[in-house]
Design a protein around this motif. Sequence first.
Motif, PDB file in Angstrom:
ATOM      1  N   PRO A   1       0.818  -1.337   0.114  1.00 58.94           N
ATOM      2  CA  PRO A   1       0.212  -0.071  -0.088  1.00 58.94           C
ATOM      3  C   PRO A   1       0.844   1.176   0.066  1.00 58.94           C
ATOM      4  O   PRO A   1       0.337   2.273  -0.370  1.00 58.94           O
ATOM      5  CB  PRO A   1      -0.772   0.023   1.392  1.00 58.94           C
ATOM      6  CG  PRO A   1      -0.738  -1.481   1.661  1.00 58.94           C
ATOM      7  CD  PRO A   1       0.511  -2.056   1.144  1.00 58.94           C
ATOM      8  N   LEU A   2       1.926   1.144   0.185  1.00 55.83           N
ATOM      9  CA  LEU A   2       3.002   2.435   0.549  1.00 55.83           C
ATOM     10  C   LEU A   2       3.727   2.580  -0.754  1.00 55.83           C
ATOM     11  O   LEU A   2       3.956   3.768  -1.040  1.00 55.83           O
ATOM     12  CB  LEU A   2       3.959   2.068   1.634  1.00 55.83           C
ATOM     13  CG  LEU A   2       3.445   1.954   2.868  1.00 55.83           C
ATOM     14  CD1 LEU A   2       4.382   1.742   3.857  1.00 55.83           C
ATOM     15  CD2 LEU A   2       2.788   3.227   3.360  1.00 55.83           C
TER      16      LEU A   2
ATOM     17  N   CYS B   1      12.907  11.140   6.063  1.00 54.43           N
ATOM     18  CA  CYS B   1      12.696  10.281   7.085  1.00 54.43           C
ATOM     19  C   CYS B   1      11.177  10.487   7.416  1.00 54.43           C
ATOM     20  O   CYS B   1      10.574   9.641   7.647  1.00 54.43           O
ATOM     21  CB  CYS B   1      13.600  10.319   8.277  1.00 54.43           C
ATOM     22  SG  CYS B   1      15.349   9.311   7.846  1.00 54.43           S
ATOM     23  N   TRP B   2      10.990  11.780   7.817  1.00 52.02           N
ATOM     24  CA  TRP B   2       9.877  12.217   8.333  1.00 52.02           C
ATOM     25  C   TRP B   2       8.592  11.796   7.540  1.00 52.02           C
ATOM     26  O   TRP B   2       7.429  11.578   7.776  1.00 52.02           O
ATOM     27  CB  TRP B   2       9.722  13.587   8.917  1.00 52.02           C
ATOM     28  CG  TRP B   2      10.290  13.509  10.213  1.00 52.02           C
ATOM     29  CD1 TRP B   2      11.562  14.035  10.578  1.00 52.02           C
ATOM     30  CD2 TRP B   2       9.839  13.019  11.470  1.00 52.02           C
ATOM     31  NE1 TRP B   2      12.002  14.071  11.994  1.00 52.02           N
ATOM     32  CE2 TRP B   2      10.696  13.223  12.581  1.00 52.02           C
ATOM     33  CE3 TRP B   2       8.566  12.413  11.759  1.00 52.02           C
ATOM     34  CZ2 TRP B   2      10.546  12.757  13.790  1.00 52.02           C
ATOM     35  CZ3 TRP B   2       8.591  11.778  13.158  1.00 52.02           C
ATOM     36  CH2 TRP B   2       9.574  12.189  14.079  1.00 52.02           C
ATOM     37  N   LYS B   3       9.024  12.100   5.957  1.00 46.79           N
ATOM     38  CA  LYS B   3       7.931  11.781   5.012  1.00 46.79           C
ATOM     39  C   LYS B   3       7.677  10.400   4.907  1.00 46.79           C
ATOM     40  O   LYS B   3       6.384   9.932   4.791  1.00 46.79           O
ATOM     41  CB  LYS B   3       8.615  12.419   3.567  1.00 46.79           C
ATOM     42  CG  LYS B   3       8.365  13.864   3.396  1.00 46.79           C
ATOM     43  CD  LYS B   3       8.939  14.142   1.983  1.00 46.79           C
ATOM     44  CE  LYS B   3       8.641  15.417   1.504  1.00 46.79           C
ATOM     45  NZ  LYS B   3       9.074  15.936   0.108  1.00 46.79           N
ATOM     46  N   VAL B   4       8.510   9.369   5.048  1.00 48.71           N
ATOM     47  CA  VAL B   4       8.201   8.257   5.013  1.00 48.71           C
ATOM     48  C   VAL B   4       7.464   7.938   6.342  1.00 48.71           C
ATOM     49  O   VAL B   4       6.438   6.907   6.282  1.00 48.71           O
ATOM     50  CB  VAL B   4       9.667   7.489   4.779  1.00 48.71           C
ATOM     51  CG1 VAL B   4       9.285   5.809   5.314  1.00 48.71           C
ATOM     52  CG2 VAL B   4      10.421   7.698   3.681  1.00 48.71           C
ATOM     53  N   PHE B   5       7.856   8.411   7.448  1.00 43.44           N
ATOM     54  CA  PHE B   5       7.013   7.982   8.669  1.00 43.44           C
ATOM     55  C   PHE B   5       5.524   8.561   8.609  1.00 43.44           C
ATOM     56  O   PHE B   5       4.655   7.690   8.565  1.00 43.44           O
ATOM     57  CB  PHE B   5       7.822   9.086   9.675  1.00 43.44           C
ATOM     58  CG  PHE B   5       6.820   9.070  11.193  1.00 43.44           C
ATOM     59  CD1 PHE B   5       6.962   8.145  12.004  1.00 43.44           C
ATOM     60  CD2 PHE B   5       6.107  10.105  11.150  1.00 43.44           C
ATOM     61  CE1 PHE B   5       6.169   8.134  13.069  1.00 43.44           C
ATOM     62  CE2 PHE B   5       5.205  10.155  12.301  1.00 43.44           C
ATOM     63  CZ  PHE B   5       5.440   9.187  13.465  1.00 43.44           C
ATOM     64  N   GLY B   6       5.464   9.777   7.656  1.00 41.71           N
ATOM     65  CA  GLY B   6       3.903   9.991   7.624  1.00 41.71           C
ATOM     66  C   GLY B   6       3.049   9.184   6.812  1.00 41.71           C
ATOM     67  O   GLY B   6       2.132   8.730   7.031  1.00 41.71           O
ATOM     68  N   PHE B   7       3.873   8.769   5.656  1.00 45.14           N
ATOM     69  CA  PHE B   7       3.052   7.501   4.932  1.00 45.14           C
ATOM     70  C   PHE B   7       2.865   6.530   5.544  1.00 45.14           C
ATOM     71  O   PHE B   7       1.586   5.891   5.351  1.00 45.14           O
ATOM     72  CB  PHE B   7       3.911   7.450   3.440  1.00 45.14           C
ATOM     73  CG  PHE B   7       4.266   8.538   2.673  1.00 45.14           C
ATOM     74  CD1 PHE B   7       3.269   9.410   2.497  1.00 45.14           C
ATOM     75  CD2 PHE B   7       5.331   8.689   2.010  1.00 45.14           C
ATOM     76  CE1 PHE B   7       3.475  10.524   1.488  1.00 45.14           C
ATOM     77  CE2 PHE B   7       5.655   9.645   1.004  1.00 45.14           C
ATOM     78  CZ  PHE B   7       4.691  10.546   0.873  1.00 45.14           C
TER      79      PHE B   7
ATOM     80  N   GLU C   1      -0.084   7.077   8.219  1.00 44.90           N
ATOM     81  CA  GLU C   1      -1.374   7.204   7.492  1.00 44.90           C
ATOM     82  C   GLU C   1      -2.101   5.803   6.990  1.00 44.90           C
ATOM     83  O   GLU C   1      -3.226   5.710   7.142  1.00 44.90           O
ATOM     84  CB  GLU C   1      -1.109   7.842   6.091  1.00 44.90           C
ATOM     85  CG  GLU C   1      -0.925   9.320   6.445  1.00 44.90           C
ATOM     86  CD  GLU C   1      -0.518  10.313   4.938  1.00 44.90           C
ATOM     87  OE1 GLU C   1      -0.640   9.559   3.966  1.00 44.90           O
ATOM     88  OE2 GLU C   1      -0.218  11.350   5.177  1.00 44.90           O
ATOM     89  N   GLU C   2      -1.071   5.117   6.897  1.00 47.06           N
ATOM     90  CA  GLU C   2      -1.725   3.834   6.154  1.00 47.06           C
ATOM     91  C   GLU C   2      -2.117   2.829   7.481  1.00 47.06           C
ATOM     92  O   GLU C   2      -2.753   1.946   7.274  1.00 47.06           O
ATOM     93  CB  GLU C   2      -0.646   3.054   5.311  1.00 47.06           C
ATOM     94  CG  GLU C   2      -1.058   1.876   4.571  1.00 47.06           C
ATOM     95  CD  GLU C   2      -2.299   1.927   3.554  1.00 47.06           C
ATOM     96  OE1 GLU C   2      -3.204   1.193   3.590  1.00 47.06           O
ATOM     97  OE2 GLU C   2      -2.576   3.033   3.067  1.00 47.06           O
ATOM     98  N   TYR C   3      -1.070   2.642   8.424  1.00 43.73           N
ATOM     99  CA  TYR C   3      -1.271   1.638   9.639  1.00 43.73           C
ATOM    100  C   TYR C   3      -1.311   2.419  10.795  1.00 43.73           C
ATOM    101  O   TYR C   3      -0.885   3.592  11.198  1.00 43.73           O
ATOM    102  CB  TYR C   3       0.008   1.140   9.615  1.00 43.73           C
ATOM    103  CG  TYR C   3       0.375   0.139   8.346  1.00 43.73           C
ATOM    104  CD1 TYR C   3      -0.417  -1.058   8.115  1.00 43.73           C
ATOM    105  CD2 TYR C   3       1.367   0.454   7.325  1.00 43.73           C
ATOM    106  CE1 TYR C   3      -0.414  -1.964   7.085  1.00 43.73           C
ATOM    107  CE2 TYR C   3       1.378  -0.374   6.255  1.00 43.73           C
ATOM    108  CZ  TYR C   3       0.796  -1.269   6.059  1.00 43.73           C
ATOM    109  OH  TYR C   3       0.842  -2.395   5.013  1.00 43.73           O
TER     110      TYR C   3
END
Length: 699
Positions: free
Chosen positions: A201-202, A263-269, A272-274
């Motif tokens: 999903p990511l 890093c924080w962008k990936v954290f946000g994604f 959001e999904e989990y």
Amino acid sequence: MTTTPLIEKARAAAAGALKDITRHDGTPFIVHPDAVAAIVADEIGLPEECIAAVYLHEASRMGGMEVKEADWGAAICTLVDGLNKISTIKPKDTRLEAENYKKLIIQYSRDPRVTVLKLADRLEVMRSLKMFPKASRERKILETLMLYIPLAHQLGLYNMKREMEDIYLKYAEPEQYRLITNKLKAGEKDRERLMEEFIGPLKGKLDAAGIHYKMKVRTKAAYSIWQKMIKQKVPFEGVFDVFAMRFIIDCDGEDHALEKELCWKVFGFVTEEYEQDTKRLRDWVSNPKPNGYESLHITVKNKAGAYIEVQIRTKRMDDIAENGFASHWSYKGIKRQETLDNWLKSVRYALEHPDENKEDLPQPPSKEIFVFTPTGELRILTADSTVLDFAFGIHTNIGSHCVGAKVNGKAVSIKEKLATGDVVEILTSKNQHPTQDWMNWVVSAKARSKVKQALAAQEQNSAVDGKELLERRLKNWKLEFPDEMRTEFRKKYNYPGLTGFYAAIGSGALDVNVIKDFILGEEARHTASVEAAEAVQASAKNQRHYESKDDILVLNAKNVKGIDYKMAKCCNPVFGDDVFGFVTREEGIKIHRITCPNAARLLEMYPYRIQKVKWADTPSSGSFQVGLKIVADEESASGRILETVGQFKASIRSFTVTENTRSGTWEISLKISVPSNLELDKVLSQLRTLKHVAKVSRL
């Protein structure tokens, strides 16, 4: 491994020196330094001089080749020397000894990279452990656990540390190792499936954001899982973080601000999904650990309701975390020592800056030296320690009878200074005993204390012998040696105490005939003194200062012309007191009260020097000083005391008040001048009647 002329030259020299030597499995021994050199070059990334040192170390240690500075340079020779010394270490089977041996490895590493090279050597040995005999294998895995795994951990060589830990577990606890590795292997496809399901999903969001990354499942090492199972008392299934999903983000250059943003962008994604467990968020990107570790750790729940640990970091952060040189012991609680910490920092700096001069880097701690007994037991001593320090460190009895030692097989004296790595065999003799000179040859607190104790015991024994000898000789000579005369002798010949005086006689340092001559000389002077006193008395009679023919000296407050006498300060006689005279050797006649603290001793021991004295019928216009001690239960009593003394023919010379906090009283010291004891009695009587005065005594 990329070769250079220097590496090729060193390998050729090693191949020649080791050509007839094989390993336990029959393969040529050169295989070992080849494998170590590959680890040093490819897995750690050290320069060519370190790789050359690996070959030359084995060539000199196993092949007997001499490594000369003229041929290889000072830097390489320093590395080889350190490796050769470390290879002689044979640790004892205890954790306590392990700490000492670990410090010894550091001590041997004058170039900080020596320890790293030794770790590479040990990793190759662990990888080849199967070829060794059982006893040797067991010793090597124990050494690795106690010494080399903690050092790899402290140096930030985490991949090396994890591999050695897993090999240790494989041989030390084979059943547990098989259980854990088999379960990890059995779950491998499940973890890959979970990763695919997790990232699915990511992918679109990450691609749309232009984020390039690599995804991998990080599985916890078998040894680490085993440790958690023991610590938490759970089975394999009960270990929460057996694996984690790790994002490794590509980020060109070292733009740390951009790294954090990605890093924080990936954290946000991900969040959001989990669903995120906010209690388990660990932000070491904004606030890196003291050891330099950077990463975002979060725990999320997947669609099936299972919790998954997710780690987010850049390629640079991952490289440092896996292979870097960040200090790691504060994170894992490794015991800190400031000098060791500073040195380990220099190791990491040397690895990160291979082209800089190593001479400017901090050196290993030098306040201690590490020496061995012939059986290989390690002893840590203070720098500059001697053979005597080592002997007393083993046992007091050995130290007391030490006559020398064999250091590295060479005979040396008891005052020989020792160096790190020395093998010391103490030589003893039952006839040897400590002397005062030994205090100049020991530096350790224990040795100094034991030498002092031994000297004191010797002095005490000699003192007993000396006292018996002197008493026996005095009896034979029919001479007396009274305390006063003995004190004068000790002052003259610089013997501060009786023990030292008698010990000198017992040891023969003081000839008893010297004492005999002194006694005879004193008796001659005494005779002369008595004759002089008699002459004074005769002169006084002629001047009619005697009232009778009983040799009684008549005194008044003023000195009689022609007669040298003084009032004794120990009792301060006052006109009218019961007194006696004592003929001294140099100060004429001293007048003492009959109640003087010294009276009994003088009257008993020196009857021939006692002079009868008598006060004149009436006092002169002189005065006598008297000391008084007054105890009061209130400080205010001091004022009334001063008023009372002023009512009589007495003048105050000094007055001090001291509080006794323990008894809650006040102690008043008073010196007054009075014309006679009659006036003094009046003062004393009146003071004793005062309110709040508990006690009045004459000093």
